[in-house]
Design an enzyme around this catalytic site. Structure first.
Site, PDB file in Angstrom:
ATOM      1  N   LYS A   1      -6.347   6.718   2.022  1.00 50.60           N
ATOM      2  CA  LYS A   1      -5.076   6.478   1.314  1.00 50.60           C
ATOM      3  C   LYS A   1      -4.651   7.752   0.580  1.00 50.60           C
ATOM      4  CE  LYS A   1      -2.893   3.249   0.920  1.00 50.60           C
ATOM      5  NZ  LYS A   1      -1.758   2.709   1.744  1.00 50.60           N
TER       6      LYS A   1
ATOM      7  N   LYS B   1     -11.263 -10.517   0.379  1.00 48.64           N
ATOM      8  CA  LYS B   1     -11.179  -9.836  -0.911  1.00 48.64           C
ATOM      9  C   LYS B   1     -11.702 -10.768  -2.004  1.00 48.64           C
ATOM     10  CE  LYS B   1      -9.031  -6.422   1.179  1.00 48.64           C
ATOM     11  NZ  LYS B   1      -7.610  -6.303   1.390  1.00 48.64           N
TER      12      LYS B   1
ATOM     13  N   TYR C   1     -11.928   4.177   2.573  1.00 53.01           N
ATOM     14  CA  TYR C   1     -10.593   3.590   2.374  1.00 53.01           C
ATOM     15  C   TYR C   1      -9.766   4.440   1.421  1.00 53.01           C
ATOM     16  CZ  TYR C   1      -7.039   0.702   0.090  1.00 53.01           C
ATOM     17  OH  TYR C   1      -5.866   0.249  -0.462  1.00 53.01           O
TER      18      TYR C   1
ATOM     19  N   THR D   1      -2.508   3.059  -3.664  1.00 55.39           N
ATOM     20  CA  THR D   1      -3.464   2.336  -4.506  1.00 55.39           C
ATOM     21  C   THR D   1      -3.992   3.209  -5.648  1.00 55.39           C
ATOM     22  OG1 THR D   1      -5.737   1.494  -4.453  1.00 55.39           O
ATOM     23  CG2 THR D   1      -5.140   2.978  -2.700  1.00 55.39           C
ATOM     24  N   ASP D   2      -4.445   2.564  -6.706  1.00 53.18           N
ATOM     25  CA  ASP D   2      -5.075   3.300  -7.814  1.00 53.18           C
ATOM     26  C   ASP D   2      -6.438   3.864  -7.394  1.00 53.18           C
ATOM     27  OD1 ASP D   2      -6.592   0.939  -7.725  1.00 53.18           O
ATOM     28  OD2 ASP D   2      -6.316   0.434  -9.839  1.00 53.18           O
ATOM     29  N   GLU D   3      -6.974   3.374  -6.259  1.00 51.89           N
ATOM     30  CA  GLU D   3      -8.325   3.796  -5.863  1.00 51.89           C
ATOM     31  C   GLU D   3      -8.381   5.273  -5.488  1.00 51.89           C
ATOM     32  OE1 GLU D   3     -10.540   0.935  -3.561  1.00 51.89           O
ATOM     33  OE2 GLU D   3      -9.291  -0.713  -4.276  1.00 51.89           O
TER      34      GLU D   3
HETATM   35  P1  NAD Z   1      -3.498  -6.169   4.263  1.00 52.01           P
HETATM   36  O1  NAD Z   1      -4.732  -5.652   4.902  1.00 52.01           O
HETATM   37  O2  NAD Z   1      -3.443  -7.581   3.813  1.00 52.01           O
HETATM   38  O3  NAD Z   1      -2.243  -5.942   5.229  1.00 52.01           O
HETATM   39  C1  NAD Z   1      -2.062  -4.778   5.968  1.00 52.01           C
HETATM   40  C2  NAD Z   1      -1.033  -5.063   7.053  1.00 52.01           C
HETATM   41  O4  NAD Z   1      -0.806  -3.864   7.802  1.00 52.01           O
HETATM   42  C3  NAD Z   1      -1.489  -6.127   8.050  1.00 52.01           C
HETATM   43  O5  NAD Z   1      -0.446  -7.031   8.288  1.00 52.01           O
HETATM   44  C4  NAD Z   1      -1.819  -5.331   9.305  1.00 52.01           C
HETATM   45  O6  NAD Z   1      -1.629  -6.067  10.494  1.00 52.01           O
HETATM   46  C5  NAD Z   1      -0.853  -4.172   9.182  1.00 52.01           C
HETATM   47  N1  NAD Z   1      -1.285  -2.972   9.902  1.00 52.01           N
HETATM   48  C6  NAD Z   1      -2.542  -2.429   9.916  1.00 52.01           C
HETATM   49  N2  NAD Z   1      -2.560  -1.341  10.696  1.00 52.01           N
HETATM   50  C7  NAD Z   1      -1.288  -1.168  11.181  1.00 52.01           C
HETATM   51  C8  NAD Z   1      -0.676  -0.212  12.013  1.00 52.01           C
HETATM   52  N3  NAD Z   1      -1.365   0.802  12.532  1.00 52.01           N
HETATM   53  N4  NAD Z   1       0.643  -0.351  12.287  1.00 52.01           N
HETATM   54  C9  NAD Z   1       1.359  -1.389  11.780  1.00 52.01           C
HETATM   55  N5  NAD Z   1       0.822  -2.319  10.989  1.00 52.01           N
HETATM   56  C10 NAD Z   1      -0.496  -2.216  10.678  1.00 52.01           C
HETATM   57  O7  NAD Z   1      -3.234  -5.167   3.051  1.00 52.01           O
HETATM   58  P2  NAD Z   1      -2.466  -5.438   1.665  1.00 52.01           P
HETATM   59  O8  NAD Z   1      -3.457  -5.866   0.661  1.00 52.01           O
HETATM   60  O9  NAD Z   1      -1.268  -6.245   1.929  1.00 52.01           O
HETATM   61  O10 NAD Z   1      -2.045  -3.940   1.312  1.00 52.01           O
HETATM   62  C11 NAD Z   1      -0.773  -3.422   1.710  1.00 52.01           C
HETATM   63  C12 NAD Z   1      -0.659  -1.992   1.228  1.00 52.01           C
HETATM   64  O11 NAD Z   1      -0.796  -1.946  -0.200  1.00 52.01           O
HETATM   65  C13 NAD Z   1      -1.768  -1.068   1.771  1.00 52.01           C
HETATM   66  O12 NAD Z   1      -1.187   0.174   2.041  1.00 52.01           O
HETATM   67  C14 NAD Z   1      -2.751  -0.960   0.633  1.00 52.01           C
HETATM   68  O13 NAD Z   1      -3.437   0.271   0.653  1.00 52.01           O
HETATM   69  C15 NAD Z   1      -1.824  -1.051  -0.566  1.00 52.01           C
HETATM   70  N6  NAD Z   1      -2.432  -1.606  -1.802  1.00 52.01           N
HETATM   71  C16 NAD Z   1      -3.131  -2.768  -1.773  1.00 52.01           C
HETATM   72  C17 NAD Z   1      -3.651  -3.291  -2.959  1.00 52.01           C
HETATM   73  C18 NAD Z   1      -4.399  -4.608  -2.990  1.00 52.01           C
HETATM   74  O14 NAD Z   1      -4.937  -4.972  -4.030  1.00 52.01           O
HETATM   75  N7  NAD Z   1      -4.436  -5.369  -1.909  1.00 52.01           N
HETATM   76  C19 NAD Z   1      -3.443  -2.618  -4.154  1.00 52.01           C
HETATM   77  C20 NAD Z   1      -2.703  -1.425  -4.141  1.00 52.01           C
HETATM   78  C21 NAD Z   1      -2.200  -0.940  -2.949  1.00 52.01           C
HETATM   79  P1  TYD Z   2     -12.142  -6.192  -3.388  1.00 53.43           P
HETATM   80  O1  TYD Z   2     -11.360  -7.445  -3.537  1.00 53.43           O
HETATM   81  O2  TYD Z   2     -12.810  -5.900  -2.088  1.00 53.43           O
HETATM   82  O3  TYD Z   2     -11.166  -4.995  -3.820  1.00 53.43           O
HETATM   83  P2  TYD Z   2     -11.512  -3.429  -4.113  1.00 53.43           P
HETATM   84  O4  TYD Z   2     -12.867  -3.125  -3.606  1.00 53.43           O
HETATM   85  O5  TYD Z   2     -10.446  -2.753  -3.343  1.00 53.43           O
HETATM   86  O6  TYD Z   2     -11.374  -3.263  -5.602  1.00 53.43           O
HETATM   87  O7  TYD Z   2     -13.261  -6.190  -4.510  1.00 53.43           O
HETATM   88  C1  TYD Z   2     -12.936  -6.283  -5.884  1.00 53.43           C
HETATM   89  C2  TYD Z   2     -14.212  -6.122  -6.651  1.00 53.43           C
HETATM   90  O8  TYD Z   2     -15.073  -7.250  -6.408  1.00 53.43           O
HETATM   91  C3  TYD Z   2     -15.014  -4.904  -6.249  1.00 53.43           C
HETATM   92  O9  TYD Z   2     -15.613  -4.339  -7.412  1.00 53.43           O
HETATM   93  C4  TYD Z   2     -16.079  -5.450  -5.312  1.00 53.43           C
HETATM   94  C5  TYD Z   2     -16.319  -6.844  -5.861  1.00 53.43           C
HETATM   95  N1  TYD Z   2     -16.706  -7.865  -4.865  1.00 53.43           N
HETATM   96  C6  TYD Z   2     -17.824  -8.673  -5.101  1.00 53.43           C
HETATM   97  O10 TYD Z   2     -18.529  -8.556  -6.122  1.00 53.43           O
HETATM   98  N2  TYD Z   2     -18.142  -9.624  -4.171  1.00 53.43           N
HETATM   99  C7  TYD Z   2     -17.403  -9.800  -3.026  1.00 53.43           C
HETATM  100  O11 TYD Z   2     -17.764 -10.669  -2.195  1.00 53.43           O
HETATM  101  C8  TYD Z   2     -16.251  -8.969  -2.818  1.00 53.43           C
HETATM  102  C9  TYD Z   2     -15.415  -9.121  -1.578  1.00 53.43           C
HETATM  103  C10 TYD Z   2     -15.934  -8.019  -3.776  1.00 53.43           C
END
Ligand code: NAD
Ligand code: TYD
Length: 351
Positions: A162, A197, A158, A132-134
């Protein structure tokens, strides 16, 4: 054959669905099926011999080693993680366990498998780590976007977990020669996004007549990418990325949270007007800010564009419209996720 971890979550499931929509190379999908893993998302693949869902933990070395030995994948793509910042603030333990200890264990299992491969398969093998960019921390208003050489300055449990996993992946390349690739992507949105989210929560709450909770002043900025564009970037990096390299993935779509919420509300006003004809934005409520809330993320994805020719297919306008429409078209998916009906199904199916 590829092994995907976390492929029942939001991005992993989109990746698996897209992968099998464009080719026949089979996928072993290892997922712990935590609250965020939802096999219902993969329902269209039931009975499809190209996809096998295995419930299990990336930290279970015996299971992972057995899967690798049995299926002999040419690549492992690691999506598995705990992914929600707010949950990491309330309970960081699971984040340390899965994102750091789990990734370490996965790397060791993969290293054991990879080192015993015949030379040609060993050279072709890839371990792609999805991050992630975070990990880069927070930007001030006028700072340039994160590049691959920006400092790693994570601020939440988090992002720290990562960042730690990214470092492990890097070290396994430099020390052991494991052929790794890492992608650091901005915020994703799209179908099958768990409604904890921002974007799916706003859609689901708006339709249910609930408050739309905006943290603090709502002026925090995120860089948004449609999930299928993230998936295409991962496929491209897997195919042609240089070993040991990091690729930032982003859509050049910086938006303040409040603007996102207003956009979602306006689309719902158009596509599913409220019964009382009032605007959904009336449901916005300002709530206490998240502790340590990062102010701004922005990704410079030019390396990926320049070296590998990747470009996102969606603009924010086209992607967010598709996303809102998808949630309107799939009320049963949302209802099951919210009711826990899919948890019951998981228990039955994987008991
Ligand atoms: P998500 O939480 O929707 O899915 C995570 C999945 O991993 C779930 O299906 C969960 O059951 C599985 N999991 C959790 N712990 C596990 C373990 N110990 N063993 C096997 N499986 C396990 O997350 P996502 O949004 O799909 O993110 C996927 C990946 O992409 C993550 O690594 C996250 O850090 C990265 N990422 C997410 C975003 C975003 O905006 N969502 C952006 C950049 C990177
Ligand atoms: P989120 O979807 O949790 O992603 P991340 O924290 O990984 O960027 O949140 C996106 C942005 O929205 C973040 O700045 C937090 C904000 N946010 C709210 O303002 N209200 C909400 O209920 C949630 C879940 C997030």
């Amino acid at each position: 054959m590829i092994l995907v971890t976390g492929g029942a979550g939001f991005i992993g499931a989109n990746f698996v669905l897209d992968w099998l929509a464009i080719q026949d190379e089979p996928v072993i999908n290892l997922d712990k099926l935590t609250y965020a893993g939802n096999p219902e998302t993969l329902q269209s693949l039931q009975g499809d011999a190209r996809h096998t869902l295995v419930q299990g933990d990336i930290g279970n070395a015996a299971l992972v080693s057995k899967l690798l030995a049995t299926h002999q994948p040419r690549a492992v793509i690691n999506f598995a993680a705990e992914s929600h910042v707010d949950r990491s603030i309330h309970g960081p333990g699971e984040f340390i366990q899965t994102n750091i200890v789990g990734t370490f264990s996965l790397l060791e299992s993969v290293r054991g498998y990879w080192s015993a491969l015949p030379a040609d398969q060993k050279a072709a093998f890839r371990f792609l780590h999805v991050s992630t960019d975070e990990v880069y921390g927070s930007l001030a208003k006028d700072d340039p976007a994160f590049t691959e050489s920006s400092h790693i300055e994570p601020n939440s449990p988090y992002s720290a977990s990562k960042a730690a996993s990214d470092h492990l992946v890097r070290a396994w390349h430099h020390t052991y020669g494991l052929p790794v690739l890492t992608t650091n992507c901005s915020n994703n949105y799209g179908p099958y996004h768990f409604p904890e989210k921002l974007i799916p929560l706003m859609i689901v709450n708006a339709l249910a007549g609930k408050n739309l909770p905006v943290y603090g002043d709502g002026q925090q900025i995120r860089d948004w990418l449609y999930v299928k564009d993230h998936c295409s970037a991962i496929r491209r990096v897997l195919e042609a990325g240089r070993l040991g390299e990091i690729y930032n993935v982003g859509g050049w779509n910086e938006k303040a949270n409040l603007e996102i919420v207003h956009t979602v509300c306006a689309l719902l006003d158009e596509l599913r007007p409220r019964a009382d004809a009032k605007p959904y934005k009336d449901q916005i409520t300002y709530v206490t800010d998240r502790p340590g809330h990062d102010r701004r993320y922005a990704i410079d994805a030019r390396k990926l564009e320049r070296e590998l020719g990747w470009k996102p297919a969606e603009t924010f306008d086209s992607g967010i419209r598709k996303t809102v429409q998808w949630y309107l078209d799939h009320p049963e998916w949302v209802a099951h996720v919210q009711s826990g009906a899919y948890r019951d199904w998981v228990q039955k199916q994987y008991a």
